[in-house]
Design an enzyme around this catalytic site. Structure first.
Site, PDB file in Angstrom:
ATOM      1  N   HIS A 221       8.088  -1.230   3.786  1.00 12.63           N
ATOM      2  CA  HIS A 221       8.908  -0.068   4.394  1.00 12.63           C
ATOM      3  C   HIS A 221       9.075   1.053   3.417  1.00 12.63           C
ATOM      4  O   HIS A 221       9.192   0.768   2.310  1.00 12.63           O
ATOM      5  CB  HIS A 221      10.176  -0.565   4.878  1.00 12.63           C
ATOM      6  CG  HIS A 221      10.123  -1.548   6.113  1.00 12.63           C
ATOM      7  ND1 HIS A 221      11.249  -1.804   6.930  1.00 12.63           N
ATOM      8  CD2 HIS A 221       9.025  -2.127   6.590  1.00 12.63           C
ATOM      9  CE1 HIS A 221      10.852  -2.664   7.931  1.00 12.63           C
ATOM     10  NE2 HIS A 221       9.614  -2.974   7.682  1.00 12.63           N
TER      11      HIS A 221
ATOM     12  N   ARG B 276       0.847  -6.885  11.720  1.00  6.21           N
ATOM     13  CA  ARG B 276       0.794  -5.577  12.070  1.00  6.21           C
ATOM     14  C   ARG B 276      -0.471  -5.218  12.877  1.00  6.21           C
ATOM     15  O   ARG B 276      -1.626  -5.586  12.988  1.00  6.21           O
ATOM     16  CB  ARG B 276       0.524  -4.863  10.758  1.00  6.21           C
ATOM     17  CG  ARG B 276       1.665  -5.093   9.557  1.00  6.21           C
ATOM     18  CD  ARG B 276       1.318  -4.404   8.244  1.00  6.21           C
ATOM     19  NE  ARG B 276       2.388  -4.770   7.374  1.00  6.21           N
ATOM     20  CZ  ARG B 276       2.369  -4.290   6.080  1.00  6.21           C
ATOM     21  NH1 ARG B 276       1.657  -3.126   5.628  1.00  6.21           N
ATOM     22  NH2 ARG B 276       3.500  -4.601   5.391  1.00  6.21           N
TER      23      ARG B 276
HETATM   24 CU   LIG Z   1       6.704  -2.382   9.420  1.00  6.10          CU
HETATM   25 ZN   LIG Z   2      13.016  -1.158   7.034  1.00 10.10          ZN
END
Ligand SMILES: [Cu+2]
Ligand SMILES: [Zn+2]
Ligand SMILES: *[C@@H]1O[C@H](CO)[C@@H](O)[C@H](O)[C@H]1NC(C)=O
Ligand SMILES: *[C@@H]1O[C@H](CO)[C@@H](O)[C@H](O)[C@H]1NC(C)=O
Length: 201
Positions: free
Chosen positions: A110, A182
């Site tokens: 992230h 993902r």
């Molecule tokens: Cu993510």
């Molecule tokens: Zn996050």
């Protein structure tokens, strides 16, 4: 006497401050003036090239508009390709790198410029449920297109599973919300106002 003159010059330069080139470059890309004081960006979502077989293939766009460095970033999600027959919640985040050389894996973790725990990262958009296989949604975001913390050139990732929003009680929860694989990703790039204006949700 000399130092007094220097002090006066310094004070005058503070009062009658004109932006230097480097200040302009760091805060407002030229498109800010070109598009009536706003920045626009777009991200063309494509399935992860390393997607396991049988996983949904997600396509579409994520669009961004911000009317100034201190204004909220507006984000529109227009995605399709999710199974029409289930109501799985799926996480969407901004990840650190705009590097798709190893599919969505090389986008890193992230985007976390302030060393915060998940879900307090600027690109933690939360969970989305597809209707008829599509996600059509607008959100306001703490992320920015301006300055050194800009998300331009970084990635948007949609995950297989629901984001536990930091409530999972394990280390992964505070890093990524345990949102699983993902499915698809894209790189955020600067754009004109055209796609944003055309897209009505
Ligand atoms: Cu993510
Ligand atoms: Zn996050
Ligand atoms: C910085 O931007 C302003 C307008 O946004 C412009 O008037 C000024 O000339 C620019 N300065 C430099 C050094 O490019
Ligand atoms: C898009 O809308 C903005 C105002 O909301 C306007 O300034 C801009 O010119 C429009 N762009 C196009 C390509 O129509």
């Amino acid at each position: 006497m000399m130092s007094y003159t220097l002090l006066v010059v310094f004070l005058l330069s503070v009062v009658f401050h004109t932006p230097t080139l480097s200040e302009n470059l760091s805060l407002k890309p030229p498109e800010h003036d070109l598009f009536s004081g706003s920045l626009y960006a777009t991200c063309r979502m494509r399935p992860n090239t390393q997607l396991a077989s049988g996983m949904p293939r997600v396509y579409g766009h994520v669009l961004f508009k911000q009317t100034g460095p201190d204004e909220e970033l507006q984000v529109k999600f227009k995605l399709h390709g999710l199974p029409a027959s289930n109501s799985q919640s799926r996480a969407i985040h901004i990840h650190q790198y705009g590097d798709l050389s190893e599919g969505c894996t090389s986008t890193g973790g992230h985007y976390n410029p302030e060393g915060a725990n998940h879900p307090l990262h600027p690109g933690d958009f939360g969970n989305f449920i597809a209707h008829n296989g599509k996600i059509r949604q607008s959100v306001d975001s703490k992320a920015t297109l301006y300055g050194g913390l800009s998300v331009l050139g970084r990635a948007v990732v949609i995950h297989e599973k629901e984001d536990d929003m930091g409530q999972g009680g394990d280390a992964g929860s505070l890093l990524h919300g345990n949102a699983g694989g993902r499915l698809a990703c894209c790189v955020i790039g600067i754009s004109s106002s055209k796609v944003w204006n055309k897209s009505h949700l």
